[in-house]
Design an enzyme around this catalytic site. Structure first.
Site, PDB file in Angstrom:
ATOM      1  N   LYS A 242       1.104  -1.311   0.648  1.00 25.05           N
ATOM      2  CA  LYS A 242      -0.124  -0.257  -0.272  1.00 25.05           C
ATOM      3  C   LYS A 242       0.992   0.922   0.011  1.00 25.05           C
ATOM      4  O   LYS A 242       2.017   1.027   0.527  1.00 25.05           O
ATOM      5  CB  LYS A 242      -1.181  -0.129   1.445  1.00 25.05           C
ATOM      6  CG  LYS A 242      -2.001   0.953   1.714  1.00 25.05           C
ATOM      7  CD  LYS A 242      -3.257   0.468   1.985  1.00 25.05           C
ATOM      8  CE  LYS A 242      -4.050   2.027   2.573  1.00 25.05           C
ATOM      9  NZ  LYS A 242      -4.582   1.817   3.579  1.00 25.05           N
TER      10      LYS A 242
ATOM     11  N   SER B 108      -9.609   2.110   3.208  1.00 31.52           N
ATOM     12  CA  SER B 108      -8.684   2.804   2.074  1.00 31.52           C
ATOM     13  C   SER B 108      -7.773   1.820   1.564  1.00 31.52           C
ATOM     14  O   SER B 108      -7.410   2.762   0.374  1.00 31.52           O
ATOM     15  CB  SER B 108      -8.090   4.069   2.518  1.00 31.52           C
ATOM     16  OG  SER B 108      -7.091   2.822   3.432  1.00 31.52           O
TER      17      SER B 108
ATOM     18  N   SER C 277      -9.874  -0.140   7.081  1.00 33.21           N
ATOM     19  CA  SER C 277      -9.476   0.030   6.071  1.00 33.21           C
ATOM     20  C   SER C 277      -8.984  -1.862   4.731  1.00 33.21           C
ATOM     21  O   SER C 277      -8.395  -1.537   3.898  1.00 33.21           O
ATOM     22  CB  SER C 277      -8.602   1.163   5.822  1.00 33.21           C
ATOM     23  OG  SER C 277      -9.046   1.925   5.553  1.00 33.21           O
TER      24      SER C 277
HETATM   25  N1  GLN Z   1     -12.784   4.479   5.874  1.00 33.29           N
HETATM   26  C1  GLN Z   1     -12.805   5.270   7.386  1.00 33.29           C
HETATM   27  C2  GLN Z   1     -12.228   6.291   7.725  1.00 33.29           C
HETATM   28  O1  GLN Z   1     -12.521   6.702   6.328  1.00 33.29           O
HETATM   29  C3  GLN Z   1     -11.337   3.955   8.078  1.00 33.29           C
HETATM   30  C4  GLN Z   1     -10.193   4.330   7.419  1.00 33.29           C
HETATM   31  C5  GLN Z   1      -8.969   3.478   7.423  1.00 33.29           C
HETATM   32  O2  GLN Z   1      -9.031   2.167   8.246  1.00 33.29           O
HETATM   33  N2  GLN Z   1      -7.482   3.867   7.223  1.00 33.29           N
HETATM   34  O3  GLN Z   1     -11.826   7.139   8.444  1.00 33.29           O
END
Ligand code: GLN
Length: 486
Positions: free
Chosen positions: A79, A154, A178
């Site tokens: 990532k 994400s 994410s």
């Molecule tokens: N979707 C969540 C957010 O927008 C979690 C994102 C994540 O786990 N990095 O913060």
């Protein structure tokens, strides 16, 4: 021999070991696949063929010298939140679009030391803020199961790349879901370890008390192999925990007889009946292997989304203060003075979602509102953690869905942040409590994957991987490949 791109990490490891394929051949084959398919998916922000092939050649040489481990020569992707020395690390943001890291993240360093080959860096929501990969400066990723739908976020690039079998596995990070949410929406296996299990050094910070690195892979066995190589104490991360790393692969086969599974009542209230049916079918498979299933309740869990959306923005507003246009990252043209430099560099460098979070975070931390929001959220966070602790006196793990819906259409939720935030309604609790959690493919609904979530007590990764593996011995959802990518 199965086609190379369809093989799991464990199978590739065996093929490399037996000399049926070299790392260079394998790396070439996967680079060609990325070349062919990624224009449509946009799962990668950068691919470095030259360095990948050099790493593969080095891995082959290591093998000839008799110095290969199980992961030597296996290609994966990172990532783009993990710093990679000498290569771009963008975090999905214009702010870091040209940032070249002077060092490797600990996760990257450890996997390199194990001989893993890095094919490229995967697309992601900007600074890991999002549930659909649509906030990336580099454009959205498309779900391989349906190109009109999101892969989740994400870590959407990592999930899509594994689902489309462009790579056998990829790293991810999970602050509020994410790893698990995109794993569920793309039909791959994902694990977010206990907070502190994997070093955050060199992993660009979003919300430091929640962020945790982990793996997206085809199978639980592969997740076990990779997690074992990534995890462990790191003196460069003050929240990394000084505990030995068990051999996660050694306990995968353990029988599930007597395992106590708690069905999370709060996760089933109002759940889409079609998803509920698939989760119950998965529970029945575990029950058939000797697990006992009973209902448990975590009464404060429904407060996890509002709690998270105070804590995470608060931490993000502080972490992202470092992008000031002075030291590194985007700098505006010809600033008039220092204030102008700050304002325009940040204004141009950050996207709308990141700005929204910084503003919310600054607000909840401001002197007048601190007690009402931030302090309150910390208190509720403690209650949620206590709920889980109580549940784990009764059961070994808790189980429920990973997401409330299957992959949604691109654009469907981007106009309404709150609707988007609710995509993580089932995943955020584990982050607030620092618990390890997995998502495992457990079915398809109208050709779109559904994920089963397993959450355990701190440092129960072995147990989670064991349950997921036993489930995958009895099911083949994790081996399904989206049409056009087989
Ligand atoms: N979707 C969540 C957010 O927008 C979690 C994102 C994540 O786990 N990095 O913060």
């Amino acid at each position: 021999m199965t086609e190379l791109h369809l093989m799991t990490v464990a199978e590739l490891s065996a093929a490399l070991h037996a000399g049926r394929v070299s790392s260079v051949e394998l790396t070439r084959a996967l680079l060609a696949r990325i070349e062919r398919h990624d224009r449509a998916l946009n799962a990668f922000i950068s691919v470095d063929a030259e360095s990948a092939l050099a790493e593969a050649a080095a891995a082959d040489a290591r093998r000839h010298a008799g110095d290969a481990g199980p992961l030597t020569g296996v290609p994966i992707a990172h990532k783009d939140i993990f710093c990679t020395r000498g290569q771009k690390t963008t975090c999905g943001s214009r702010m870091l679009a040209n940032f070249v890291s002077p060092y490797d993240a600990t996760v990257v360093e450890r996997l390199r030391a194990a001989g893993v080959v890095t094919l490229g860096k995967t697309n992601m929501d900007e600074f890991a803020m999002g549930s659909s990969n649509e906030t990336s400066f580099f454009g959205p990723v498309r779900n391989p199961w349906d190109g009109a739908r999101v892969p989740g976020g994400s870590s959407g690039g990592s999930a899509a790349a594994v689902a489309a079998r462009l790579v056998p596995a990829a790293t991810g990070t999970d602050t509020g879901g994410s790893i698990r949410q995109p794993a569920a929406l793309c039909g791959v296996t994902g694990i977010k370890p206990t907070y502190g299990r994997v070093s955050r050094f060199g992993m660009i910070a979003f919300a430091s008390s929640l962020d945790q690195g982990g793996v997206l892979a085809i199978s639980a066995e592969d997740a076990a192999l990779l997690l074992g190589a990534m995890a462990g104490f790191d003196e460069r991360d003050s929240t990394s925990v000084e505990l030995p790393v068990p051999d996660y692969t050694a306990t995968l086969e353990q029988p599930l007889k007597g395992l106590k599974i708690g069905m999370l009542r709060e996760f089933f209230a109002g759940l889409d009946p079609a998803i509920e049916q698939l989760i119950r079918a998965a529970l029945a498979l575990l029950h058939a292997q000797g697990a006992v299933v009973r209902e448990v309740s975590l009464p404060n869990l429904p407060l996890s989304v509002p709690t998270y959306y105070v804590v995470a923005p608060a931490e993000c507003s502080s972490n992202l203060a470092r992008y000031d246009g002075v030291r590194y990252g985007h700098r505006c043209e010809q600033p008039r003075d220092l204030t102008d430099l700050y304002e325009r560099s940040r204004g141009e460098g950050f996207g709308a979602e990141v700005k929204r979070r910084i503003m919310i975070g600054t607000y909840v931390l401001s002197a007048g509102y601190y007690d009402a929001y931030y302090l309150k959220a910390q208190q509720v966070r403690a209650l949620i953690a206590a709920d889980f602790e109580r549940a784990f006196h009764e059961v070994d793990v808790v189980i429920g869905p990973t997401t409330p819906t299957t992959a949604f259409s691109l654009g469907a939720k981007s106009a309404d942040p709150v609707t988007m935030y609710l995509s993580d309604i089932y995943t955020i609790g584990a982050n607030l409590a620092g618990l390890p959690a997995m998502s495992v493919p457990c079915g398809l609904l109208e050709e779109l994957p559904v994920g089963l979530q397993i959450i355990g007590p701190h440092f129960s990764e072995q147990k989670l991987l064991n349950i997921a593996h036993r489930y995958q011995c009895e099911s083949d959802w994790h081996l399904r490949v989206p049409r056009g990518f087989g």
